[in-house]
Design a protein around this motif. Structure first.
Motif, PDB file in Angstrom:
ATOM      1  N   ALA A   9      -1.464 111.015  35.910  1.00 33.63           N
ATOM      2  CA  ALA A   9      -2.662 111.114  35.060  1.00 33.63           C
ATOM      3  C   ALA A   9      -2.597 112.380  34.203  1.00 33.63           C
ATOM      4  CB  ALA A   9      -3.926 111.112  35.914  1.00 33.63           C
ATOM      5  N   TYR A  10      -2.176 113.482  34.817  1.00 31.69           N
ATOM      6  CA  TYR A  10      -2.060 114.735  34.071  1.00 31.69           C
ATOM      7  C   TYR A  10      -1.029 114.607  32.948  1.00 31.69           C
ATOM      8  CZ  TYR A  10      -1.343 119.614  32.941  1.00 31.69           C
ATOM      9  OH  TYR A  10      -1.244 120.809  32.263  1.00 31.69           O
ATOM     10  N   LEU A  11       0.127 114.029  33.263  1.00 33.68           N
ATOM     11  CA  LEU A  11       1.184 113.902  32.263  1.00 33.68           C
ATOM     12  C   LEU A  11       0.811 112.899  31.169  1.00 33.68           C
ATOM     13  CD1 LEU A  11       4.323 114.022  34.591  1.00 33.68           C
ATOM     14  CD2 LEU A  11       3.418 115.841  33.115  1.00 33.68           C
ATOM     15  N   PHE A  71       8.527 109.230  36.348  1.00 28.90           N
ATOM     16  CA  PHE A  71       7.494 109.206  35.312  1.00 28.90           C
ATOM     17  C   PHE A  71       8.188 109.323  33.964  1.00 28.90           C
ATOM     18  CE2 PHE A  71       4.817 111.182  32.162  1.00 28.90           C
ATOM     19  CZ  PHE A  71       3.674 110.409  32.227  1.00 28.90           C
ATOM     20  N   SER A  72       7.642 108.587  32.993  1.00 25.63           N
ATOM     21  CA  SER A  72       8.186 108.646  31.642  1.00 25.63           C
ATOM     22  C   SER A  72       7.074 108.375  30.640  1.00 25.63           C
ATOM     23  CB  SER A  72       9.309 107.617  31.483  1.00 25.63           C
ATOM     24  OG  SER A  72       9.842 107.689  30.187  1.00 25.63           O
ATOM     25  N   ALA A  73       7.000 109.198  29.618  1.00 24.35           N
ATOM     26  CA  ALA A  73       6.070 108.972  28.505  1.00 24.35           C
ATOM     27  C   ALA A  73       6.838 109.228  27.219  1.00 24.35           C
ATOM     28  CB  ALA A  73       4.870 109.905  28.600  1.00 24.35           C
ATOM     29  N   GLY A  74       6.652 108.367  26.262  1.00 26.14           N
ATOM     30  CA  GLY A  74       7.325 108.544  24.982  1.00 26.14           C
ATOM     31  C   GLY A  74       8.711 107.942  24.924  1.00 26.14           C
ATOM     32  N   GLY A  75       9.091 107.239  25.941  1.00 24.43           N
ATOM     33  CA  GLY A  75      10.412 106.607  25.936  1.00 24.43           C
ATOM     34  C   GLY A  75      11.297 107.169  27.026  1.00 24.43           C
TER      35      GLY A  75
END
Length: 191
Positions: free
Chosen positions: A79-81, A106-110
């Motif tokens: 949630a924080y990331l 965890f991965s955000a943005g690809g």
């Protein structure tokens, strides 16, 4: 006119007109040099600012999510990331967290580029690691008495939003400077 062309026209002009044209020309040259120098400087400032942002945000984020990772509270650190990426997604290209086996948790943005994966592996063995351009940072999160690596946080940033803002400002500056230059030339021609 005793001579043809621009040189003949220039020689027959009054001294004040010659002065105004030379002043306009010198102003145009100086404006051009200043604009190019300003563009280079603003690019360097934006890139250095993003390097600092990448380093600082990675360290702050590691401290923020360390406890949640230690106690396996996946929802808390994801949630924080997610919130971090949502707020700063223009400047942060990717955020990845990998375990010691290299598996992404965890991965955000690809997904990570091969360079980022290599950076993460290096960080597990050494400490904090940076990409060649300094825009990507990998930081191991350590726990226990022997400070064993538990996960690696990887953050990759981009200066593109700052560069777009600076490009707009520089474009407006060049248009304004070009208008002043043309105004001086026209003023010199009518005197």
């Amino acid at each position: 006119m005793t001579r043809n062309g621009i040189l003949g026209l220039f020689q027959e002009m009054p001294i004040f007109a010659k002065f105004v044209i030379m002043l306009a020309f010198a102003g145009g040259v100086m404006t051009g040099i200043t604009a190019l120098s300003g563009n280079k400087t603003s690019t360097e400032i934006a890139t250095e600012g993003i390097r600092t942002l990448a380093r600082d945000v990675t360290h702050i984020t590691a401290r923020q999510i360390a406890g949640a990772i230690k106690f396996a509270k996946t929802d808390a650190f994801t949630a924080y990331l997610d919130e971090l990426y949502e707020k700063e997604g223009d400047y942060i290209r990717t955020i990845n967290v990998t375990n010691v086996d290299g598996e992404t948790i965890f991965s955000a943005g690809g997904t990570s580029s091969p360079e980022m994966s290599a950076l993460a592996r290096s960080a597990q063995n050494v400490a904090e690691c940076y990409s060649e351009d300094g825009l990507a940072v990998a930081l191991p999160i350590l726990f226990g008495q022997y400070q064993a690596v538990v996960v690696t946080l990887k953050l990759e940033c981009t200066p593109a939003p700052f560069l777009a803002i600076f490009a707009d400002v520089n474009r407006a500056y060049r248009l304004w400077a070009g208008g002043v230059f043309m105004g001086m030339v026209l003023l010199g021609a009518y005197i």
